[in-house]
Design a protein around this motif. Structure first.
Motif, PDB file in Angstrom:
ATOM      1  N   GLY A   1       0.816  -1.218  -0.086  1.00 34.12           N
ATOM      2  CA  GLY A   1       0.014   0.102  -0.011  1.00 34.12           C
ATOM      3  C   GLY A   1       0.542   1.366  -0.173  1.00 34.12           C
ATOM      4  N   LYS A   2       2.021   1.302  -0.239  1.00 31.23           N
ATOM      5  CA  LYS A   2       2.897   2.217  -0.374  1.00 31.23           C
ATOM      6  C   LYS A   2       2.585   3.444  -1.343  1.00 31.23           C
ATOM      7  N   THR A   3       2.203   3.108  -2.538  1.00 32.07           N
ATOM      8  CA  THR A   3       2.008   4.119  -3.397  1.00 32.07           C
ATOM      9  C   THR A   3       0.983   5.101  -2.918  1.00 32.07           C
TER      10      THR A   3
ATOM     11  N   ILE B   1       9.508  11.162  -9.560  1.00 26.48           N
ATOM     12  CA  ILE B   1       8.909  10.508 -10.256  1.00 26.48           C
ATOM     13  C   ILE B   1       9.896   9.590 -11.159  1.00 26.48           C
ATOM     14  N   SER B   2       9.928   8.514 -11.064  1.00 24.26           N
ATOM     15  CA  SER B   2      11.164   7.697 -11.601  1.00 24.26           C
ATOM     16  C   SER B   2      10.972   7.217 -12.966  1.00 24.26           C
ATOM     17  N   HIS B   3      12.007   6.727 -13.598  1.00 26.93           N
ATOM     18  CA  HIS B   3      11.718   6.203 -14.814  1.00 26.93           C
ATOM     19  C   HIS B   3      11.783   4.862 -14.803  1.00 26.93           C
TER      20      HIS B   3
ATOM     21  N   THR C   1      11.389   0.970 -17.238  1.00 26.77           N
ATOM     22  CA  THR C   1      10.998   0.132 -18.444  1.00 26.77           C
ATOM     23  C   THR C   1       9.901  -0.664 -18.396  1.00 26.77           C
ATOM     24  N   ARG C   2       9.334  -0.735 -17.451  1.00 21.70           N
ATOM     25  CA  ARG C   2       8.034  -1.601 -17.204  1.00 21.70           C
ATOM     26  C   ARG C   2       6.856  -0.977 -18.166  1.00 21.70           C
ATOM     27  N   LYS C   3       5.975  -1.752 -18.645  1.00 24.90           N
ATOM     28  CA  LYS C   3       4.806  -1.148 -19.264  1.00 24.90           C
ATOM     29  C   LYS C   3       3.987  -0.657 -18.182  1.00 24.90           C
ATOM     30  N   PRO C   4       2.965   0.544 -18.706  1.00 26.16           N
ATOM     31  CA  PRO C   4       2.113   1.194 -17.874  1.00 26.16           C
ATOM     32  C   PRO C   4       0.928  -0.042 -17.367  1.00 26.16           C
ATOM     33  N   ARG C   5       0.590   0.337 -16.170  1.00 27.81           N
ATOM     34  CA  ARG C   5      -0.715  -0.576 -15.935  1.00 27.81           C
ATOM     35  C   ARG C   5      -2.087   0.466 -16.262  1.00 27.81           C
ATOM     36  N   TYR C   6      -3.129  -0.163 -16.348  1.00 23.83           N
ATOM     37  CA  TYR C   6      -4.259   0.494 -16.686  1.00 23.83           C
ATOM     38  C   TYR C   6      -4.667   1.910 -16.473  1.00 23.83           C
TER      39      TYR C   6
ATOM     40  N   ASP D   1       2.681   9.100 -12.759  1.00 25.30           N
ATOM     41  CA  ASP D   1       3.194   7.933 -12.158  1.00 25.30           C
ATOM     42  C   ASP D   1       4.567   7.483 -12.295  1.00 25.30           C
ATOM     43  N   TYR D   2       5.057   7.372 -13.584  1.00 27.50           N
ATOM     44  CA  TYR D   2       6.598   6.987 -14.072  1.00 27.50           C
ATOM     45  C   TYR D   2       6.654   7.902 -15.406  1.00 27.50           C
ATOM     46  N   PHE D   3       7.985   8.091 -15.571  1.00 29.01           N
ATOM     47  CA  PHE D   3       8.320   8.137 -16.882  1.00 29.01           C
ATOM     48  C   PHE D   3       8.518   6.807 -17.591  1.00 29.01           C
TER      49      PHE D   3
ATOM     50  N   LEU E   1      20.435   9.138 -10.009  1.00 27.46           N
ATOM     51  CA  LEU E   1      21.135   9.078  -9.083  1.00 27.46           C
ATOM     52  C   LEU E   1      21.290   7.770  -8.239  1.00 27.46           C
ATOM     53  N   GLU E   2      20.244   7.036  -8.580  1.00 24.89           N
ATOM     54  CA  GLU E   2      20.268   5.293  -8.496  1.00 24.89           C
ATOM     55  C   GLU E   2      19.399   4.625  -9.427  1.00 24.89           C
ATOM     56  N   TYR E   3      19.671   3.441  -9.662  1.00 24.56           N
ATOM     57  CA  TYR E   3      18.866   2.859 -10.568  1.00 24.56           C
ATOM     58  C   TYR E   3      18.875   1.232 -10.044  1.00 24.56           C
TER      59      TYR E   3
ATOM     60  N   TYR F   1      13.881  -1.887 -15.451  1.00 21.83           N
ATOM     61  CA  TYR F   1      14.901  -1.229 -14.823  1.00 21.83           C
ATOM     62  C   TYR F   1      13.870   0.107 -14.137  1.00 21.83           C
ATOM     63  N   TYR F   2      14.117   0.357 -12.969  1.00 13.80           N
ATOM     64  CA  TYR F   2      13.677   1.684 -12.398  1.00 13.80           C
ATOM     65  C   TYR F   2      14.916   2.525 -12.052  1.00 13.80           C
ATOM     66  N   GLY F   3      14.610   3.673 -12.157  1.00 10.67           N
ATOM     67  CA  GLY F   3      15.721   4.674 -11.746  1.00 10.67           C
ATOM     68  C   GLY F   3      15.349   6.009 -11.430  1.00 10.67           C
ATOM     69  N   THR F   4      15.965   6.759 -10.295  1.00  9.82           N
ATOM     70  CA  THR F   4      15.695   8.259  -9.980  1.00  9.82           C
ATOM     71  C   THR F   4      16.807   8.850 -10.652  1.00  9.82           C
ATOM     72  N   THR F   5      16.363  10.044 -11.644  1.00 12.71           N
ATOM     73  CA  THR F   5      17.149  10.853 -12.230  1.00 12.71           C
ATOM     74  C   THR F   5      17.434  11.985 -11.405  1.00 12.71           C
TER      75      THR F   5
ATOM     76  N   PHE G   1      10.397   9.514  -1.985  1.00 12.05           N
ATOM     77  CA  PHE G   1      10.659   8.660  -2.943  1.00 12.05           C
ATOM     78  C   PHE G   1      10.082   7.309  -2.764  1.00 12.05           C
ATOM     79  N   ASP G   2       9.453   6.828  -3.778  1.00 17.05           N
ATOM     80  CA  ASP G   2       9.010   5.234  -3.628  1.00 17.05           C
ATOM     81  C   ASP G   2       9.766   4.520  -4.700  1.00 17.05           C
ATOM     82  N   ILE G   3      10.707   3.941  -3.747  1.00 13.73           N
ATOM     83  CA  ILE G   3      11.872   3.156  -4.285  1.00 13.73           C
ATOM     84  C   ILE G   3      11.973   1.948  -3.490  1.00 13.73           C
ATOM     85  N   ASP G   4      12.778   0.678  -3.902  1.00 10.99           N
ATOM     86  CA  ASP G   4      13.008  -0.424  -3.541  1.00 10.99           C
ATOM     87  C   ASP G   4      14.193  -0.166  -2.463  1.00 10.99           C
ATOM     88  N   TRP G   5      14.466  -1.314  -1.862  1.00 10.74           N
ATOM     89  CA  TRP G   5      15.746  -1.540  -0.892  1.00 10.74           C
ATOM     90  C   TRP G   5      16.944  -1.214  -1.655  1.00 10.74           C
TER      91      TRP G   5
HETATM   92  P1  5GP Z   1       6.012  -1.429  -9.429  1.00 11.80           P
HETATM   93  O1  5GP Z   1       6.362  -1.871 -10.711  1.00 11.80           O
HETATM   94  O2  5GP Z   1       5.117  -2.176  -8.645  1.00 11.80           O
HETATM   95  O3  5GP Z   1       5.374   0.235  -9.503  1.00 11.80           O
HETATM   96  O4  5GP Z   1       7.338  -1.022  -8.655  1.00 11.80           O
HETATM   97  C1  5GP Z   1       8.195  -2.084  -8.367  1.00 11.80           C
HETATM   98  C2  5GP Z   1       9.059  -1.761  -7.331  1.00 11.80           C
HETATM   99  O5  5GP Z   1       9.909  -0.881  -7.930  1.00 11.80           O
HETATM  100  C3  5GP Z   1       8.647  -1.116  -6.041  1.00 11.80           C
HETATM  101  O6  5GP Z   1       9.109  -1.643  -4.961  1.00 11.80           O
HETATM  102  C4  5GP Z   1       9.142   0.478  -6.181  1.00 11.80           C
HETATM  103  O7  5GP Z   1       9.223   0.930  -5.112  1.00 11.80           O
HETATM  104  C5  5GP Z   1      10.348   0.228  -7.002  1.00 11.80           C
HETATM  105  N1  5GP Z   1      10.701   1.393  -7.717  1.00 11.80           N
HETATM  106  C6  5GP Z   1      10.064   2.343  -8.177  1.00 11.80           C
HETATM  107  N2  5GP Z   1      10.618   3.508  -8.852  1.00 11.80           N
HETATM  108  C7  5GP Z   1      12.088   3.067  -8.463  1.00 11.80           C
HETATM  109  C8  5GP Z   1      13.180   3.663  -8.753  1.00 11.80           C
HETATM  110  O8  5GP Z   1      13.266   4.863  -9.320  1.00 11.80           O
HETATM  111  N3  5GP Z   1      14.148   3.114  -8.271  1.00 11.80           N
HETATM  112  C9  5GP Z   1      14.241   1.881  -7.619  1.00 11.80           C
HETATM  113  N4  5GP Z   1      15.424   1.595  -6.963  1.00 11.80           N
HETATM  114  N5  5GP Z   1      13.029   1.308  -7.321  1.00 11.80           N
HETATM  115  C10 5GP Z   1      11.904   1.743  -7.779  1.00 11.80           C
END
Ligand code: 5GP
Length: 209
Positions: free
Chosen positions: A19-21, A37-39, A41-46, A53-55, A72-74, A81-85, A101-105
């Motif tokens: 429920g983090k989002t 807002i992260s970048h 490569t995953r496809k957008p959900r509906y 939500d993302y770029f 800054l990290e990816y 791939y997910y990353g923070t510019t 920031f909504d990012i993983d560990w």
């Molecule tokens: P979802 O595909 O469900 O949106 O996100 C999957 C996972 O990727 C979540 O744990 C989310 O927090 C993480 N995530 C989203 N954006 C980033 C990012 O920019 N960097 C990293 N490291 N993780 C991210």
């Protein structure tokens, strides 16, 4: 510039489905924290929109951005791939704007290890139980049973990183969880004591593993 006039970095991580989002959106609406807002490569959900939500970018573009040192990290999460510019993050923080920031560990580890000159508070959000998590994952747009199973397996791995966070918070009720997070932020900002009980958290973690 002193740390006092700078924005704070708030990181919210959680295994998928905790429920983090929604909590990130609440912090943005009610506290006016700016969402990073992260970048991806995953496809957008509906229900997701590009730039909100993302770029959403393809792997080629993402790799170009890595080569140009834009992140800054990816990290790679679930084969994407997910990353923070860097762009915007430092500009906003230096203006005194708090960022969430909504990012993983993996991303959290990378940002923490950079020892940036900004106050950083990290939260790991957990579901109240395994059953509840399974229910939440099944109710998403991913009806595929295999995806739910894969995310449950991932949960078992992700949860092991709880110790890397400043606080672990249980999301059994959205409003309570939100209040819990904001009051912990307030105590941190004001250098006050709080009643965070790490032993209770450890008990909960053991019940989830
Ligand atoms: P979802 O595909 O469900 O949106 O996100 C999957 C996972 O990727 C979540 O744990 C989310 O927090 C993480 N995530 C989203 N954006 C980033 C990012 O920019 N960097 C990293 N490291 N993780 C991210």
């Amino acid at each position: 510039m002193s740390l006092k006039n700078k924005g704070i970095i708030i990181i919210l991580s959680s295994p998928s489905g905790a429920g983090k989002t929604t909590l990130v959106k609440l912090l943005s609406e009610e506290k006016k924290y700016k969402i990073s807002i992260s970048h991806t490569t995953r496809k957008p959900r509906y229900n997701e929109n590009n730039g909100i939500d993302y770029f959403f970018v393809d792997k080629k573009k993402f790799k170009e951005m890595i080569d140009n040192d834009e992140f800054l990290e990816y990290a790679e999460v679930f084969d994407n791939y997910y990353g923070t510019t860097k762009k915007n993050v430092f500009i906003n923080l230096d203006k005194g704007i708090n960022m969430v920031f909504d990012i993983d560990w993996q991303g959290t580890e990378k940002i923490v290890s950079k020892k940036l000159n900004y106050k950083l508070i990290s939260f790991f959000i957990l579901p109240p139980s395994r059953d509840e998590l399974q229910k939440r994952l099944s109710n998403r747009d991913m009806k595929d049973k295999l995806i739910v199973e894969e995310r449950m397996k991932q949960f078992d791995k992700d949860i092991l990183h709880w110790r890397d966070y400043d606080y672990v918070v249980i999301n059994d009720n959205l409003q309570n969880c939100y209040k819990n997070i904001t009051s912990l932020i307030d105590t941190e900002v004001n250098n006050e004591e709080n009643d965070y009980d790490k032993d209770e958290i450890e008990k909960h973690i053991n019940s989830l593993i």
